[in-house]
Write a protein that holds these residues in place. Sequence first.
Motif, PDB file in Angstrom:
ATOM      1  N   ALA A  87       0.861  -1.181   0.000  1.00 16.21           N
ATOM      2  CA  ALA A  87       0.000   0.000   0.000  1.00 16.21           C
ATOM      3  C   ALA A  87       0.899   1.234   0.000  1.00 16.21           C
ATOM      4  O   ALA A  87       2.088   1.147   0.313  1.00 16.21           O
ATOM      5  CB  ALA A  87      -0.911   0.000   1.231  1.00 16.21           C
ATOM      6  N   PRO A  88       0.352   2.405  -0.376  1.00 14.27           N
ATOM      7  CA  PRO A  88       1.175   3.624  -0.406  1.00 14.27           C
ATOM      8  C   PRO A  88       1.879   3.903   0.919  1.00 14.27           C
ATOM      9  O   PRO A  88       3.003   4.396   0.941  1.00 14.27           O
ATOM     10  CB  PRO A  88       0.150   4.714  -0.738  1.00 14.27           C
ATOM     11  N   GLU A  89       1.228   3.578   2.030  1.00 13.06           N
ATOM     12  CA  GLU A  89       1.817   3.838   3.342  1.00 13.06           C
ATOM     13  C   GLU A  89       2.731   2.704   3.807  1.00 13.06           C
ATOM     14  O   GLU A  89       3.250   2.737   4.909  1.00 13.06           O
ATOM     15  CB  GLU A  89       0.739   4.076   4.392  1.00 13.06           C
ATOM     16  N   GLY A  90       2.897   1.687   2.990  1.00  7.18           N
ATOM     17  CA  GLY A  90       3.740   0.546   3.332  1.00  7.18           C
ATOM     18  C   GLY A  90       3.014  -0.752   3.058  1.00  7.18           C
ATOM     19  O   GLY A  90       3.044  -1.253   1.940  1.00  7.18           O
ATOM     20  N   ARG A  96      -0.780  -3.121   4.265  1.00  7.01           N
ATOM     21  CA  ARG A  96      -2.079  -3.088   4.924  1.00  7.01           C
ATOM     22  C   ARG A  96      -2.716  -4.469   4.799  1.00  7.01           C
ATOM     23  O   ARG A  96      -2.283  -5.307   3.997  1.00  7.01           O
ATOM     24  CB  ARG A  96      -3.004  -2.049   4.257  1.00  7.01           C
TER      25      ARG A  96
END
Length: 274
Positions: A180-183, A185
Amino acid sequence: MKIVATVPLAQPDIVAELAAEGFHAGLLCEKPLATSVAAARRLLDTGARAGMTIAVNHQRRFGLAVRKAVELVRDGTIGRPVRVEGFAKDAALFDWGPHWIDIAHLVARDAPVTWVSGAVDLSARRDHAGLRLEGWGQLVWEHANGLRGQLECGSDTAGQPLLRILGTGGVIEFGSVVPAPEGFRRGPVLRVLGPSAGWQEIDAGESALAAQQWLRSLSELTDALAEGRTPAHDGERALRALEVCLAGYLAARTGGRVRPQAAGGVDIREVLHD
Protein backbone atom coordinates in the motif's frame (compact mmCIF):
# COMPACT_ATOMS: atom_id res chain seq x y z
CA MET A 1 -32.10 -18.31 26.49
CA LYS A 2 -29.14 -16.86 28.38
CA ILE A 3 -25.61 -15.68 27.55
CA VAL A 4 -22.61 -16.36 29.79
CA ALA A 5 -19.97 -13.78 28.90
CA THR A 6 -17.24 -14.20 31.49
CA VAL A 7 -13.78 -15.69 31.99
CA PRO A 8 -13.23 -19.44 31.42
CA LEU A 9 -12.37 -20.06 35.07
CA ALA A 10 -15.85 -18.89 36.16
CA GLN A 11 -18.05 -20.51 33.50
CA PRO A 12 -18.35 -24.03 34.99
CA ASP A 13 -19.58 -22.64 38.32
CA ILE A 14 -22.06 -20.32 36.61
CA VAL A 15 -23.53 -23.17 34.57
CA ALA A 16 -23.80 -25.26 37.75
CA GLU A 17 -25.66 -22.39 39.46
CA LEU A 18 -28.04 -22.06 36.50
CA ALA A 19 -28.73 -25.78 36.59
CA ALA A 20 -29.43 -25.63 40.34
CA GLU A 21 -31.92 -22.82 39.70
CA GLY A 22 -33.77 -24.98 37.16
CA PHE A 23 -32.63 -23.26 33.98
CA HIS A 24 -33.11 -25.64 31.03
CA ALA A 25 -33.07 -23.56 27.82
CA GLY A 26 -30.40 -22.40 25.38
CA LEU A 27 -27.11 -21.13 26.73
CA LEU A 28 -24.38 -19.33 24.76
CA CYS A 29 -21.03 -19.55 26.55
CA GLU A 30 -17.78 -17.80 25.73
CA LYS A 31 -14.69 -19.64 24.52
CA PRO A 32 -12.69 -21.27 25.89
CA LEU A 33 -15.28 -23.11 27.97
CA ALA A 34 -12.96 -23.63 30.92
CA THR A 35 -9.30 -23.75 31.92
CA SER A 36 -9.18 -27.54 31.51
CA VAL A 37 -10.84 -30.25 29.44
CA ALA A 38 -12.06 -31.91 32.64
CA ALA A 39 -13.79 -28.72 33.83
CA ALA A 40 -15.30 -28.16 30.36
CA ARG A 41 -16.58 -31.75 30.35
CA ARG A 42 -18.24 -31.21 33.74
CA LEU A 43 -19.81 -27.99 32.45
CA LEU A 44 -21.32 -29.75 29.43
CA ASP A 45 -22.50 -32.75 31.46
CA THR A 46 -24.12 -30.45 34.03
CA GLY A 47 -25.90 -28.57 31.26
CA ALA A 48 -27.06 -31.76 29.56
CA ARG A 49 -28.51 -33.18 32.77
CA ALA A 50 -30.39 -29.91 33.30
CA GLY A 51 -31.78 -29.98 29.76
CA MET A 52 -29.73 -27.06 28.44
CA THR A 53 -28.67 -26.65 24.83
CA ILE A 54 -25.16 -25.22 25.09
CA ALA A 55 -23.40 -23.42 22.27
CA VAL A 56 -19.99 -21.74 22.44
CA ASN A 57 -19.16 -18.42 20.84
CA HIS A 58 -16.83 -19.60 18.08
CA GLN A 59 -18.15 -16.71 16.04
CA ARG A 60 -15.29 -16.73 13.50
CA ARG A 61 -16.79 -19.79 11.84
CA PHE A 62 -19.75 -17.57 10.91
CA GLY A 63 -17.64 -14.94 9.16
CA LEU A 64 -18.58 -14.50 5.50
CA ALA A 65 -14.93 -14.88 4.46
CA VAL A 66 -14.62 -18.17 6.34
CA ARG A 67 -17.90 -19.43 4.93
CA LYS A 68 -16.78 -18.56 1.40
CA ALA A 69 -13.36 -20.12 1.94
CA VAL A 70 -14.89 -23.39 3.14
CA GLU A 71 -17.29 -23.34 0.18
CA LEU A 72 -14.37 -22.93 -2.23
CA VAL A 73 -12.53 -25.81 -0.56
CA ARG A 74 -15.59 -28.06 -0.82
CA ASP A 75 -15.97 -27.12 -4.50
CA GLY A 76 -12.44 -28.30 -5.20
CA THR A 77 -11.20 -24.83 -6.19
CA ILE A 78 -7.74 -25.44 -4.68
CA GLY A 79 -7.66 -29.21 -5.02
CA ARG A 80 -7.23 -31.31 -1.91
CA PRO A 81 -6.60 -29.12 1.17
CA VAL A 82 -3.31 -30.01 2.83
CA ARG A 83 -2.62 -27.19 5.30
CA VAL A 84 -4.44 -24.50 7.29
CA GLU A 85 -2.33 -21.66 8.71
CA GLY A 86 -3.62 -19.10 11.20
CA PHE A 87 -1.97 -16.01 12.63
CA ALA A 88 -2.85 -13.53 15.38
CA LYS A 89 -0.38 -10.78 16.24
CA ASP A 90 -1.72 -9.49 19.56
CA ALA A 91 -3.07 -12.68 21.13
CA ALA A 92 -2.20 -15.94 22.86
CA LEU A 93 -2.89 -19.52 21.80
CA PHE A 94 -5.50 -20.04 24.52
CA ASP A 95 -7.40 -17.03 23.18
CA TRP A 96 -7.21 -17.59 19.41
CA GLY A 97 -6.46 -21.30 19.28
CA PRO A 98 -10.07 -22.48 19.74
CA HIS A 99 -11.24 -20.27 16.83
CA TRP A 100 -8.64 -21.44 14.33
CA ILE A 101 -8.76 -25.10 15.40
CA ASP A 102 -12.54 -24.97 14.96
CA ILE A 103 -12.12 -23.57 11.43
CA ALA A 104 -9.51 -26.22 10.61
CA HIS A 105 -12.06 -28.87 11.60
CA LEU A 106 -14.47 -27.34 9.09
CA VAL A 107 -11.84 -27.61 6.35
CA ALA A 108 -10.98 -31.15 7.46
CA ARG A 109 -14.65 -32.19 7.36
CA ASP A 110 -14.43 -32.99 11.07
CA ALA A 111 -11.62 -35.53 10.72
CA PRO A 112 -10.23 -35.97 14.25
CA VAL A 113 -6.84 -34.62 15.27
CA THR A 114 -4.25 -37.37 15.78
CA TRP A 115 -1.33 -35.43 17.27
CA VAL A 116 -0.40 -31.94 18.44
CA SER A 117 2.91 -30.16 18.98
CA GLY A 118 3.54 -26.76 20.51
CA ALA A 119 6.02 -24.13 21.62
CA VAL A 120 5.57 -21.16 23.94
CA ASP A 121 7.79 -18.29 25.09
CA LEU A 122 7.21 -17.49 28.76
CA SER A 123 9.93 -14.84 28.99
CA ALA A 124 7.20 -12.29 28.35
CA ARG A 125 3.60 -12.63 29.48
CA ARG A 126 0.24 -11.22 28.50
CA ASP A 127 -2.87 -10.96 30.65
CA HIS A 128 -6.09 -12.28 29.19
CA ALA A 129 -9.39 -13.28 30.80
CA GLY A 130 -7.90 -13.44 34.27
CA LEU A 131 -4.98 -15.62 33.16
CA ARG A 132 -1.25 -15.04 32.68
CA LEU A 133 -0.56 -16.45 29.23
CA GLU A 134 2.51 -16.70 27.02
CA GLY A 135 3.97 -13.80 25.06
CA TRP A 136 4.43 -15.93 21.93
CA GLY A 137 3.22 -19.37 20.97
CA GLN A 138 2.82 -21.80 18.12
CA LEU A 139 0.65 -24.88 17.63
CA VAL A 140 1.00 -27.54 14.94
CA TRP A 141 -1.45 -30.43 14.59
CA GLU A 142 -2.54 -33.07 12.10
CA HIS A 143 -5.98 -34.46 11.29
CA ALA A 144 -6.61 -38.11 10.52
CA ASN A 145 -7.09 -37.31 6.82
CA GLY A 146 -3.63 -35.71 6.60
CA LEU A 147 -4.64 -32.05 6.80
CA ARG A 148 -2.01 -30.16 8.81
CA GLY A 149 -2.89 -27.14 10.96
CA GLN A 150 -0.63 -24.40 12.28
CA LEU A 151 -1.30 -21.34 14.42
CA GLU A 152 1.16 -18.65 15.52
CA CYS A 153 0.27 -15.97 18.07
CA GLY A 154 2.08 -13.06 19.61
CA SER A 155 4.52 -11.76 17.00
CA ASP A 156 4.38 -9.78 13.78
CA THR A 157 5.17 -12.22 10.98
CA ALA A 158 5.83 -10.37 7.72
CA GLY A 159 3.39 -11.31 4.98
CA GLN A 160 1.33 -13.71 7.06
CA PRO A 161 -2.45 -13.42 6.49
CA LEU A 162 -4.96 -14.06 9.24
CA LEU A 163 -5.81 -17.38 7.60
CA ARG A 164 -4.31 -19.33 4.71
CA ILE A 165 -5.57 -22.60 3.27
CA LEU A 166 -3.13 -24.41 0.99
CA GLY A 167 -4.29 -27.13 -1.38
CA THR A 168 -2.77 -29.36 -4.02
CA GLY A 169 -4.07 -26.96 -6.70
CA GLY A 170 -4.06 -23.50 -5.14
CA VAL A 171 -4.26 -21.22 -2.11
CA ILE A 172 -7.01 -19.30 -0.29
CA GLU A 173 -6.20 -16.36 2.00
CA PHE A 174 -8.10 -13.79 3.98
CA GLY A 175 -6.69 -10.85 5.86
CA SER A 176 -3.70 -10.90 3.50
CA VAL A 177 -0.86 -8.39 3.88
CA VAL A 178 -0.49 -6.49 0.62
CA PRO A 179 1.56 -3.44 -0.52
CA ALA A 180 0.00 0.00 0.00
CA PRO A 181 1.17 3.62 -0.41
CA GLU A 182 1.82 3.84 3.34
CA GLY A 183 3.74 0.55 3.33
CA PHE A 184 1.52 -2.49 3.91
CA ARG A 185 -2.08 -3.09 4.92
CA ARG A 186 -4.54 -5.91 5.44
CA GLY A 187 -5.74 -6.51 1.92
CA PRO A 188 -8.89 -7.88 0.28
CA VAL A 189 -11.22 -9.86 2.46
CA LEU A 190 -10.62 -13.01 0.43
CA ARG A 191 -8.26 -13.90 -2.38
CA VAL A 192 -7.67 -17.13 -4.28
CA LEU A 193 -4.67 -18.38 -6.22
CA GLY A 194 -5.62 -21.09 -8.70
CA PRO A 195 -3.47 -23.35 -10.88
CA SER A 196 -3.91 -21.33 -14.09
CA ALA A 197 -4.26 -17.69 -12.99
CA GLY A 198 -2.86 -15.15 -10.57
CA TRP A 199 -4.51 -13.98 -7.39
CA GLN A 200 -8.25 -13.35 -7.75
CA GLU A 201 -9.90 -11.09 -5.18
CA ILE A 202 -13.36 -11.87 -3.79
CA ASP A 203 -15.43 -9.38 -1.82
CA ALA A 204 -16.98 -11.44 0.97
CA GLY A 205 -19.16 -8.51 2.02
CA GLU A 206 -17.56 -7.69 5.39
CA SER A 207 -14.21 -7.38 7.11
CA ALA A 208 -12.45 -10.56 8.16
CA LEU A 209 -13.21 -9.97 11.86
CA ALA A 210 -16.56 -8.18 11.54
CA ALA A 211 -18.51 -7.61 14.75
CA GLN A 212 -21.72 -9.02 13.25
CA GLN A 213 -20.21 -12.51 13.41
CA TRP A 214 -21.19 -12.50 17.10
CA LEU A 215 -24.80 -11.82 16.15
CA ARG A 216 -24.74 -14.77 13.74
CA SER A 217 -23.41 -16.94 16.56
CA LEU A 218 -26.36 -15.92 18.72
CA SER A 219 -28.83 -16.37 15.85
CA GLU A 220 -27.54 -19.88 15.14
CA LEU A 221 -28.39 -20.91 18.68
CA THR A 222 -31.87 -19.35 18.59
CA ASP A 223 -32.55 -20.97 15.21
CA ALA A 224 -31.35 -24.36 16.45
CA LEU A 225 -33.63 -24.12 19.50
CA ALA A 226 -36.62 -23.22 17.32
CA GLU A 227 -35.87 -26.08 14.89
CA GLY A 228 -35.07 -28.68 17.53
CA ARG A 229 -31.54 -29.39 16.27
CA THR A 230 -27.97 -29.19 17.54
CA PRO A 231 -26.35 -25.79 16.92
CA ALA A 232 -23.36 -25.75 14.57
CA HIS A 233 -21.15 -24.40 17.38
CA ASP A 234 -22.33 -26.76 20.10
CA GLY A 235 -20.34 -27.47 23.24
CA GLU A 236 -18.91 -30.78 22.03
CA ARG A 237 -17.19 -29.05 19.12
CA ALA A 238 -15.82 -26.43 21.48
CA LEU A 239 -14.53 -29.15 23.79
CA ARG A 240 -12.70 -30.76 20.87
CA ALA A 241 -11.00 -27.46 19.99
CA LEU A 242 -10.05 -26.82 23.62
CA GLU A 243 -8.57 -30.31 23.89
CA VAL A 244 -6.30 -29.73 20.88
CA CYS A 245 -5.24 -26.32 22.19
CA LEU A 246 -4.35 -27.63 25.65
CA ALA A 247 -2.54 -30.60 24.12
CA GLY A 248 -0.32 -28.08 22.36
CA TYR A 249 0.54 -26.43 25.67
CA LEU A 250 1.31 -29.85 27.15
CA ALA A 251 3.57 -30.67 24.20
CA ALA A 252 5.39 -27.37 24.73
CA ARG A 253 6.19 -28.49 28.25
CA THR A 254 7.05 -32.12 27.56
CA GLY A 255 8.53 -31.87 24.06
CA GLY A 256 7.59 -33.87 20.97
CA ARG A 257 4.06 -34.63 19.85
CA VAL A 258 1.12 -35.68 22.01
CA ARG A 259 -2.33 -37.08 21.37
CA PRO A 260 -5.18 -34.65 22.09
CA GLN A 261 -6.56 -37.06 24.67
CA ALA A 262 -3.40 -36.53 26.73
CA ALA A 263 -4.71 -33.07 27.63
CA GLY A 264 -7.54 -34.51 29.74
CA GLY A 265 -5.82 -33.65 33.02
CA VAL A 266 -4.16 -30.41 31.88
CA ASP A 267 -5.14 -27.07 33.36
CA ILE A 268 -3.79 -23.98 31.59
CA ARG A 269 -2.92 -22.38 34.93
CA GLU A 270 -0.65 -25.29 35.87
CA VAL A 271 0.99 -25.95 32.52
CA LEU A 272 2.11 -22.31 32.20
CA HIS A 273 3.59 -21.96 35.67
CA ASP A 274 7.17 -20.67 35.71
